[in-house]
Design an enzyme around this catalytic site. Structure first.
Site, PDB file in Angstrom:
ATOM      1  CE1 TYR A  10      -4.247  -1.729   1.152  1.00 55.18           C
ATOM      2  CE2 TYR A  10      -2.592  -3.284   1.930  1.00 55.18           C
ATOM      3  CZ  TYR A  10      -3.900  -2.991   1.601  1.00 55.18           C
ATOM      4  OH  TYR A  10      -4.861  -3.957   1.717  1.00 55.18           O
ATOM      5  CG  HIS A  12      -8.523   0.450  -3.194  1.00 59.99           C
ATOM      6  ND1 HIS A  12      -9.354  -0.496  -2.635  1.00 59.99           N
ATOM      7  CD2 HIS A  12      -9.312   1.506  -3.516  1.00 59.99           C
ATOM      8  CE1 HIS A  12     -10.595  -0.051  -2.632  1.00 59.99           C
ATOM      9  NE2 HIS A  12     -10.602   1.172  -3.151  1.00 59.99           N
ATOM     10  CE  LYS A  49      -5.192  -5.883  -4.272  1.00 61.71           C
ATOM     11  NZ  LYS A  49      -5.851  -4.595  -4.261  1.00 61.71           N
TER      12      LYS A  49
END
Length: 447
Positions: free
Chosen positions: A347, A355, A391
């Protein structure tokens, strides 16, 4: 300067962001490289004001209000959903759907509510009434707005995500929309070097003003406050199984929460707060920050003794700790990635504000750390999963360079190679390349 002869539809490429500024009816992709159309209309290029410091031309799309040609069976049309199961295109022609026409495969599993929503802009195939079909990869939703009122990003064939809130909604996504964000392909590219230059997604803040809040309270300062507070209290951690238990005061508990070390435990004690730390977190606070002493059987462990204890609990501890320390030293918050099929997630700041950006896998040919990604199917699965949760897959290849793991001082001899693996669109034009800057300042071509 002006060119208004070209009709474009949502998701079509208007130009490179290095050459054009996005005007009305246009937006810049999340990677800040390409300008796309956000509505159907005429593409126009406007000259910048003479006194503007940015002399890039402005590309915009003006709404095309004229009624389109009457569609015929087999035509491809752009339509916007207005009510369930019915959409309208230009010319006020009504269209209806049959479930078997939503997609070509797994027809029995089709759910209309997970395919389209009122207000979506669709690319459709196959007088006043028509039956429509989206049973091809290139047909489906090409533009949709989230509850926050912003255009969503296609992250897979079946999902679109709000770039502000991170909320994921189901859609039957058109191939054009997916390709526009370079999330679909059968070919992969692997970037070597520092991963901070390859952040395709960028930070996804969870609310307005959260970025400013994070900048006003940097993680490096929070960790320094925690280090100072723990040193002043001569804090001790209890080594228990595969974790370290830490008893702290209220102020230190707040700092541990803000810096994301450990998980708060529920106890009956009112004056003390207990935290459960992972082995990597406990060793980092003890060895790297030197603010916690680790105790086992009422005896304070020396660095060498603690190192041996950690290795006895995890034979690959040296590799995982090196990866954890590597990211923490760069002020990333590092937490368990088991939810995403990874070793860690990274993070930019506290998870309440942003996020996670990276799913991290630790790899080493020497110690056998993480035997994943050794075959092509593993790479395919990992990148598909990361794309589905917005991601980037970060692989940390760790080499001991023949120094072994006899003592924690050996970690200084270890080297790390950072790689990000992302899915790549085969439709991307080879000549539409971009240049990225490497660690040493050299320019490298991004494939």
């Amino acid at each position: 300067m002006g060119n208004d002869s070209e009709l474009v539809t949502p998701g079509e490429k208007l130009g490179r962001a290095s050459e054009f500024k996005a005007g009305r009816g246009a937006y810049v992709s999340p990677d800040n490289l390409t300008v796309y159309a956000s509505l159907t209309g005429l593409r126009r290029i406007l000259s910048p004001p003479p006194d503007s410091p940015d002399q890039r031309p402005v590309v915009e799309v003006t709404g095309h209000k004229a009624h389109g040609a009457i569609p015929e069976p087999g035509s491809i049309v752009i339509a916007r959903g207005v009510i369930e199961n019915v959409v309208k295109a230009s010319g006020n022609y009504a269209f209806g759907f049959l479930l078997q026409d939503i997609r070509a495969t797994e027809i029995d599993k089709v759910d209309m509510h997970q395919s389209f929503r009122p207000g979506d802009i669709l690319s459709l195939g196959d007088a006043r009434a028509y039956f429509l079909s989206t049973a091809k990869n290139e047909l489906g939703v090409i533009s949709a707005q989230s509850a926050a009122g912003v255009p969503m990003v296609a992250i897979s064939w079946t999902e679109m995500q709000c770039p502000i809130t991170g909320q994921i909604e189901h859609r039957k996504v058109a191939k054009k929309a997916v390709v526009a964000y370079t999330f679909i392909a059968r070919v992969y590219k692997i970037h070597s070097g520092s991963f901070r230059f390859m952040n395709l997604m960028g930070p996804r803040w969870k609310g307005k003003g959260f970025k400013a809040k994070a900048l006003a309270d940097p993680m490096s300062k929070i960790v320094l406050k925690l280090q100072s507070s723990l040193n002043q209290s001569n804090c001790e951690g209890l080594l228990c199984g595969s974790s370290v238990l830490l008893s702290v005061e209220a102020e230190q508990a707040d700092l541990l929460n803000r810096s994301c070390f450990g998980v708060a435990m529920v106890t009956a004690e009112k004056d003390k707060q207990w935290f459960e730390l992972s082995l990597e977190e406990g060793f980092y606070l003890s060895y790297a920050l030197r603010c916690v002493r680790i105790v086992e059987d009422k005896c304070v462990k020396s660095e060498e003794q603690l190192w041996e204890c950690m290795k006895s609990r995890n034979a690959l501890f040296s590799y995982y700790y090196k990866a954890y320390c590597h990211l923490r030293m760069k002020n990333w918050i590092v937490m368990s990635g088991i939810t995403y099929g990874a070793d860690y997630v990274a993070y930019r700041h506290h998870p309440e504000l942003v996020h996670s950006e990276y799913a991290v896998i630790v790899s080493s040919e020497e110690g056998g750390a993480s035997n994943r990604l050794k075959v092509w199917s593993d790479v395919h699965c990992a990148t598909r999963l990361c794309g589905g949760v917005a991601k980037t897959l970060l692989v940390l290849d760790i080499s001991g360079n023949g120094h072994g793991a006899d003592s924690p001082s050996c970690l200084e001899m270890y080297t790390i190679r950072e790689r990000t693996i992302t899915r790549w669109s085969p439709e991307q034009c080879r000549e539409d390349h971009t240049m990225v800057e490497s660690e040493n300042g050299a320019k490298e071509e991004e494939i």
